[in-house]
Enzyme design. Sequence first.
Site, PDB file in Angstrom:
ATOM      1  N   SER A 135      43.681 -32.365  34.755  1.00  0.00           N
ATOM      2  CA  SER A 135      43.846 -33.265  33.596  1.00  0.00           C
ATOM      3  C   SER A 135      45.223 -33.027  32.997  1.00  0.00           C
ATOM      4  O   SER A 135      45.836 -31.973  33.243  1.00  0.00           O
ATOM      5  CB  SER A 135      42.765 -32.920  32.562  1.00  0.00           C
ATOM      6  OG  SER A 135      43.015 -33.565  31.331  1.00  0.00           O
ATOM      7  N   TYR A 148      37.790 -27.372  27.032  1.00  0.00           N
ATOM      8  CA  TYR A 148      38.226 -28.237  28.133  1.00  0.00           C
ATOM      9  C   TYR A 148      39.655 -27.870  28.545  1.00  0.00           C
ATOM     10  O   TYR A 148      39.943 -27.690  29.733  1.00  0.00           O
ATOM     11  CB  TYR A 148      38.144 -29.696  27.674  1.00  0.00           C
ATOM     12  CG  TYR A 148      38.459 -30.725  28.744  1.00  0.00           C
ATOM     13  CD1 TYR A 148      37.574 -30.968  29.789  1.00  0.00           C
ATOM     14  CD2 TYR A 148      39.642 -31.465  28.697  1.00  0.00           C
ATOM     15  CE1 TYR A 148      37.856 -31.908  30.764  1.00  0.00           C
ATOM     16  CE2 TYR A 148      39.929 -32.414  29.660  1.00  0.00           C
ATOM     17  CZ  TYR A 148      39.034 -32.638  30.683  1.00  0.00           C
ATOM     18  OH  TYR A 148      39.314 -33.578  31.654  1.00  0.00           O
TER      19      TYR A 148
END
Length: 251
Positions: A135, A148
């Site tokens: 990501s 995350y």
Amino acid sequence: MSRHALITGAGTGIGAAISRQLHSDGCSLSLMGRRLEPLEALAEQLGHSCRVITGDVTDRESVESAFIQASESFGHVEILINCAGIAPTAPFHRIEFSDWQNTMDVNLNGVFHCTQVALGNMKIAGWGRIVTIASTASLKGFPYVSGYCASKHAALGLTRALALETAQQGITVNAVCPGYVDTDIVREAIQEIMTKTGRSEAEALQHFTESNPQGRLIEATEVAASVSWLCSDSAASVTGQAIAIDGGSTA
Ligand SMILES: NC(=O)c1ccc[n+]([C@@H]2O[C@H](COP(=O)([O-])OP(=O)(O)OC[C@H]3O[C@@H](n4cnc5c(N)ncnc54)[C@H](OP(=O)(O)O)[C@@H]3O)[C@@H](O)[C@H]2O)c1
């Protein structure tokens, strides 16, 4: 490219787009996830050369069993796509440790289990491709997703280290780092913002597009195209990289 690819998180979103792309590239697919229905629906659409395998990337025995089932259908796994992931949101001070641990279990330890199980046969064959769907949160911080960000930064660290360990063995290890992608998760988050704040759809969408200099969501097919290239023989010298698919937001 007639290779055997195992895709985790294959049934939905980015994983489904990657599965479609690799299938059209000529790969045989082992489609892995916890829920049977989305995997079966995808396999039915694709029509041939697909094996559906239910399994949990956080559970080593489940991962080992998935790889055994996959190899029974199509031989050993030559391409591993680590796409399974979760993205819980909360301010840091409110995160329960069990939720933090669960994020690490899926986004980092799941990559560890699948990659370690896949690697042995890739080394014997002298050819392998490992792509982790990381990501932009592997490359920079974002508020309210500290677990995350930590897990995705760590998954990129694993990618870089393993690329160096396997550089002489015909195996490449890379991470693809998308910005916000137009998937159900993002569409549901837009709906949630609209419900909670009374904002319009355009205003809620802006929350996700304003960090992208191109001012839009990324298409899952754009992520899939980069994965396809990384899995090809022509990308043999590309290893240990974080390929940002983000409209320039990390430029
Ligand atoms: N959407 C974005 O904007 C975006 C941006 C950057 C990176 N990413 C990354 O892209 C990946 C895919 O995300 P997505 O947007 O396509 O979301 P998604 O549709 O929710 O995909 C996540 C997939 O992971 C699977 N999964 C979750 N936990 C699992 C577990 N313990 N074991 C096995 N499979 C598991 C889910 O299937 P089951 O529930 O059936 O197991 C699901 O198919 C994730 O790693 C995410 O972090 C997404």
